[in-house]
Design an enzyme around this catalytic site. Structure first.
Site, PDB file in Angstrom:
ATOM      1  CG  ASN A  13      -1.755   1.205   1.376  1.00  0.00           C
ATOM      2  OD1 ASN A  13      -1.828   2.016   0.451  1.00  0.00           O
ATOM      3  ND2 ASN A  13      -2.416   1.340   2.516  1.00  0.00           N
ATOM      4  CE  LYS A  15      -0.437   3.388   4.646  1.00  0.00           C
ATOM      5  NZ  LYS A  15      -0.434   3.547   6.093  1.00  0.00           N
ATOM      6  CG  HIS A  99      -6.123   1.844   4.834  1.00  0.00           C
ATOM      7  ND1 HIS A  99      -5.782   2.828   5.732  1.00  0.00           N
ATOM      8  CD2 HIS A  99      -5.065   1.004   4.772  1.00  0.00           C
ATOM      9  CE1 HIS A  99      -4.558   2.590   6.174  1.00  0.00           C
ATOM     10  NE2 HIS A  99      -4.103   1.483   5.606  1.00  0.00           N
ATOM     11  CD  GLU A 101      -3.356   5.558   6.512  1.00  0.00           C
ATOM     12  OE1 GLU A 101      -3.275   5.578   5.283  1.00  0.00           O
ATOM     13  OE2 GLU A 101      -2.440   5.123   7.244  1.00  0.00           O
ATOM     14  CD  GLU A 171      -3.692  -2.409   7.389  1.00  0.00           C
ATOM     15  OE1 GLU A 171      -2.538  -2.582   6.980  1.00  0.00           O
ATOM     16  OE2 GLU A 171      -4.386  -1.431   7.073  1.00  0.00           O
ATOM     17  N   GLY A 177       1.938   2.615  10.829  1.00  0.00           N
ATOM     18  CA  GLY A 177       2.894   3.709  10.692  1.00  0.00           C
ATOM     19  C   GLY A 177       3.527   4.151  11.998  1.00  0.00           C
ATOM     20  CB  SER A 217       4.642  -1.174  12.240  1.00  0.00           C
ATOM     21  OG  SER A 217       4.157   0.148  12.466  1.00  0.00           O
TER      22      SER A 217
HETATM   23  P1  PGA Z   1       2.477   0.614   7.691  1.00  0.00           P
HETATM   24  O1  PGA Z   1       1.031   0.760   6.954  1.00  0.00           O
HETATM   25  O2  PGA Z   1       3.067  -0.677   7.210  1.00  0.00           O
HETATM   26  O3  PGA Z   1       3.236   1.819   7.242  1.00  0.00           O
HETATM   27  O4  PGA Z   1       2.200   0.600   9.161  1.00  0.00           O
HETATM   28  C1  PGA Z   1       0.207  -0.349   6.813  1.00  0.00           C
HETATM   29  C2  PGA Z   1      -1.105   0.067   6.195  1.00  0.00           C
HETATM   30  O5  PGA Z   1      -1.622   1.147   6.530  1.00  0.00           O
HETATM   31  O6  PGA Z   1      -1.674  -0.650   5.353  1.00  0.00           O
END
Ligand code: PGA
Length: 256
Positions: A13, A15, A99, A101, A171, A177, A217
């Site tokens: 991803n 983003k 997701h 976000e 997640e 993140g 992460s």
């Molecule tokens: P990250 O993001 O690996 O940077 O924690 C994972 C995600 O949001 O899918």
């Protein structure tokens, strides 16, 4: 041959990172690191502006192009949105829906996620439906209730025969993140909760077939802790997917 019951899946991803030039260079670098293990399904989800360019590089490779979100309607007056037919036209075979976000910053609801999962299936896209609790929900002991509500809403309209094509990403929002991860055992326990919910919704074959990813992460040095869990079939990778070396290391770990 992989001893796993299901084909492992590792999804990148990206983003809101990378314009077309760097996006193409990253995917070319990933391809130069071949052979990637055939036993792992790889999905790469660039930002929408780079879908076409990245898709052209991926054409003819086993790597699947994916989008990061979409609308559930096939067309219409939805300024700024993209539909499933548009994603298919751009070369996508998969799409991330729900997701955290999107839920947090753009008001995505459980109901909308359910509609998107159905729309993805209707147009031949593999939905990667994301679920996960926020920190305060976990601390209040509500994690399982939140996951249950999100999963039921996401798969409520899914036909039984479609479940083996469904991918769910667990997640925990507090792990995204942040450099903080769930323990492998806890991620496995929650993935087990999700698999049982899928079994209730679609029967034993659905529970056996659905792939459940861990996300939050994920890095080359922690991926094995998740992949050795029986309920976890792969990973959704954000930050570490922006570097060919770390992403390919995670894909290779999924084949072990
Ligand atoms: P990250 O993001 O690996 O940077 O924690 C994972 C995600 O949001 O899918």
């Amino acid at each position: 041959m992989s001893p796993r019951a299901r084909t492992p899946l590792v999804a990148a991803n990206w983003k809101m990172h990378l314009t077309r030039g760097p996006a193409v260079r990253l995917v070319e670098e990933i391809l130069r690191m071949r052979p990637l293990p055939e036993a792992v399904q790889v999905v790469i989800c660039p930002p929408a502006t780079a879908l076409d360019a990245v898709g052209r590089v991926l054409a003819g490779t086993p790597i699947v192009l994916g989008a990061q979100t979409m609308h559930w309607e096939p067309q219409g007056a939805f300024t700024g949105e993209l539909s499933a037919p548009m994603l298919v036209d751009a070369g996508c075979g998969a799409v991330i829906v729900g997701h955290s976000e999107r839920r947090l910053y753009f008001g995505e609801t459980d109901e909308g996620v359910g509609k998107k999962v159905q729309a993805a299936f209707a147009h031949g896209l593999t939905p990667v439906a994301c679920v996960g609790e926020r920190l305060e929900q976990r601390e209040a002991g509500e994690a399982d209730a939140i996951i249950t509500r999100q999963v039921r809403a996401a798969v409520g309209g899914v036909a039984r025969e479609a479940f083996p094509r469904l991918v769910i990403a667990y997640e925990p929002v507090w792990a995204i993140g942040t450099g903080r991860t769930a323990t492998g055992e806890e991620a496995d326990r929650v993935a087990g909760v999700i698999r049982r919910l899928i079994g209730t919704a679609g029967g034993p074959a659905a529970a056996d077939g659905v792939r459940i990813l861990y996300g939050g992460s994920v890095k080359p040095d922690n991926i094995r802790e998740f992949l050795r869990q029986p309920e976890i079939d792969g990973a959704l990778v954000g930050g570490a997917s922006l570097h060919a070396g770390s992403f390919v290391a995670i894909v290779r770990a999924a084949a072990e």
